[in-house]
Write a protein that holds these residues in place. Structure first.
Motif, PDB file in Angstrom:
ATOM      1  N   ARG A   1      -9.806 -23.859   5.751  1.00  0.00           N
ATOM      2  CA  ARG A   1      -8.824 -23.992   5.045  1.00  0.00           C
ATOM      3  C   ARG A   1      -9.363 -23.771   3.402  1.00  0.00           C
ATOM      4  N   LYS A   2     -10.160 -24.537   3.086  1.00  0.00           N
ATOM      5  CA  LYS A   2     -10.672 -24.351   1.668  1.00  0.00           C
ATOM      6  C   LYS A   2     -11.019 -22.887   1.406  1.00  0.00           C
ATOM      7  N   LEU A   3     -11.645 -21.936   2.198  1.00  0.00           N
ATOM      8  CA  LEU A   3     -11.996 -20.609   1.976  1.00  0.00           C
ATOM      9  C   LEU A   3     -10.814 -19.729   2.202  1.00  0.00           C
ATOM     10  N   TRP A   4      -9.728 -20.065   2.808  1.00  0.00           N
ATOM     11  CA  TRP A   4      -8.611 -19.319   3.146  1.00  0.00           C
ATOM     12  C   TRP A   4      -7.763 -19.154   1.907  1.00  0.00           C
ATOM     13  N   ASP A   5      -7.426 -17.865   1.574  1.00  0.00           N
ATOM     14  CA  ASP A   5      -6.832 -17.513   0.461  1.00  0.00           C
ATOM     15  C   ASP A   5      -5.608 -16.391   0.997  1.00  0.00           C
ATOM     16  N   ALA A   6      -4.402 -16.978   1.347  1.00  0.00           N
ATOM     17  CA  ALA A   6      -3.371 -15.843   1.574  1.00  0.00           C
ATOM     18  C   ALA A   6      -2.704 -14.918   0.569  1.00  0.00           C
ATOM     19  N   GLU A   7      -2.741 -15.409  -0.748  1.00  0.00           N
ATOM     20  CA  GLU A   7      -2.529 -14.421  -1.605  1.00  0.00           C
ATOM     21  C   GLU A   7      -3.471 -13.230  -1.573  1.00  0.00           C
ATOM     22  N   ASN A   8      -4.876 -13.514  -1.823  1.00  0.00           N
ATOM     23  CA  ASN A   8      -5.914 -12.502  -1.654  1.00  0.00           C
ATOM     24  C   ASN A   8      -5.894 -11.652  -0.435  1.00  0.00           C
ATOM     25  N   TYR A   9      -5.645 -12.434   0.793  1.00  0.00           N
ATOM     26  CA  TYR A   9      -5.496 -11.501   1.932  1.00  0.00           C
ATOM     27  C   TYR A   9      -4.437 -10.310   1.762  1.00  0.00           C
ATOM     28  N   ILE A  10      -3.495 -10.877   1.483  1.00  0.00           N
ATOM     29  CA  ILE A  10      -2.182  -9.821   1.347  1.00  0.00           C
ATOM     30  C   ILE A  10      -2.603  -8.690   0.165  1.00  0.00           C
ATOM     31  N   ASP A  11      -2.847  -9.131  -0.830  1.00  0.00           N
ATOM     32  CA  ASP A  11      -3.008  -8.360  -2.048  1.00  0.00           C
ATOM     33  C   ASP A  11      -4.301  -7.363  -1.944  1.00  0.00           C
ATOM     34  N   GLU A  12      -5.489  -7.744  -1.229  1.00  0.00           N
ATOM     35  CA  GLU A  12      -6.440  -7.171  -1.062  1.00  0.00           C
ATOM     36  C   GLU A  12      -7.183  -6.536   0.232  1.00  0.00           C
ATOM     37  N   ILE A  13      -6.705  -7.409   1.237  1.00  0.00           N
ATOM     38  CA  ILE A  13      -7.552  -7.143   2.530  1.00  0.00           C
ATOM     39  C   ILE A  13      -6.259  -6.495   3.500  1.00  0.00           C
ATOM     40  N   LEU A  14      -5.410  -6.981   3.743  1.00  0.00           N
ATOM     41  CA  LEU A  14      -4.384  -6.486   4.891  1.00  0.00           C
ATOM     42  C   LEU A  14      -3.943  -5.104   4.838  1.00  0.00           C
ATOM     43  N   LEU A  15      -3.488  -4.554   3.662  1.00  0.00           N
ATOM     44  CA  LEU A  15      -2.974  -2.975   3.411  1.00  0.00           C
ATOM     45  C   LEU A  15      -3.756  -2.271   2.352  1.00  0.00           C
ATOM     46  N   LYS A  16      -3.971  -1.159   2.657  1.00  0.00           N
ATOM     47  CA  LYS A  16      -4.961  -0.242   1.987  1.00  0.00           C
ATOM     48  C   LYS A  16      -4.196   0.735   1.293  1.00  0.00           C
ATOM     49  N   PRO A  17      -4.219   1.563   0.438  1.00  0.00           N
ATOM     50  CA  PRO A  17      -3.298   2.645  -0.288  1.00  0.00           C
ATOM     51  C   PRO A  17      -3.187   3.823   0.824  1.00  0.00           C
TER      52      PRO A  17
END
Length: 258
Positions: free
Chosen positions: A211-227
């Motif tokens: 949980r401490k490593l989990w970062d929902a904002e980073n996952y959505i902004d940087e990992i889930l979708l790509k240009p």
């Protein structure tokens, strides 16, 4: 009134509002659509935001959507919740104008990440009471689906009121990144909900560290979708969280094991 009974009443009120449904011919759309004369809830907004099937609305479905507005995924989850979680859900519902469920999830997830451990229901309740319930001046960016006395709509007002965009909702396309506004909040909230489900399912050795490593904002902004994935259907993009998050959480779990 106990919390469950309070939400049963809200469900009945929502169902009553839907029972005011009357078809009328709308010349702009060239077909019959529904109008409502609600007393308790902004029916049009709920239909649009939750993609509600107007032709098959039941009291059970009313309970489901009330549970959603109270921060639960489904009604049975509410029935199994602790007393503190139930009290928090009622405060969330009563303070919808101050903070939405989505905004609360993002706020409390950030607090847990900053403190390095998962809060129990008692602590979450204490935080909500102290920071939001007992403090005036908060204003949610989300929609308050409850009708105040002055907003209750008469037949005359409803007849002249446009039906917004509800016809079958045109599929929404995501054509630019990063996500912003309500879409970003929706994706972050969904990611946090799915994360907890995945964490419970895989049962890592060090869940608090994960949980401490989990970062929902980073996952959505940087990992889930790509240009290179754009344009992409909004609902399909949202479904990718369920499809792919498990692999990311497993990677976090392995990192904590190391």
């Amino acid at each position: 009134m106990e919390t469950i009974e309070y939400f049963k009443l809200q469900s009945k009120n929502l169902y009553k509002d839907f029972k005011t449904q009357k078809p009328y011919f709308d010349a702009d759309y060239g077909r019959e659509i529904y109008q409502y004369t609600p007393k308790y809830f902004d029916i049009d907004a709920l239909i649009l935001d939750f993609d509600i099937d107007e032709d098959n609305f039941t009291l059970m479905k009313a309970q489901h959507y009330i549970a959603n507005l109270a921060g639960f995924i489904k009604w049975t989850e509410m029935q199994d919740a602790s007393s503190s979680a139930l009290k928090l859900s009622e405060l969330l519902f009563r303070n919808m104008h101050k903070i939405s469920v989505m905004e609360w999830d993002i706020y409390i997830s950030a607090q847990q990440r900053e403190n390095g451990f998962a809060f129990d229901d008692d602590l979450k309740l204490d935080i909500f009471e102290t920071v939001f319930d007992q403090v005036d001046g908060h204003e949610s960016d989300g929609h308050d689906y409850r009708l105040t006395q002055s907003e209750k709509v008469s037949d005359k007002n409803q007849n002249s009121k446009p039906k917004k965009e509800k016809m079958k909702k045109t599929p929404v396309q995501i054509s630019a990144l990063p996500l912003v506004g309500e879409y970003r909040l929706e994706f972050i909230r969904t990611a946090n909900v799915v994360f907890e489900k995945v964490l419970s399912r895989i049962e890592p050795k060090n869940p608090d560290l994960v949980r401490k490593l989990w970062d929902a904002e980073n996952y959505i902004d940087e990992i889930l979708l790509k240009p290179e994935m754009l344009p992409i259907d909004h609902d399909y993009a949202l479904s990718l969280i369920d499809a792919f998050l498990v692999h990311h959480v497993i990677e976090l779990a392995v990192e904590t094991d190391d």
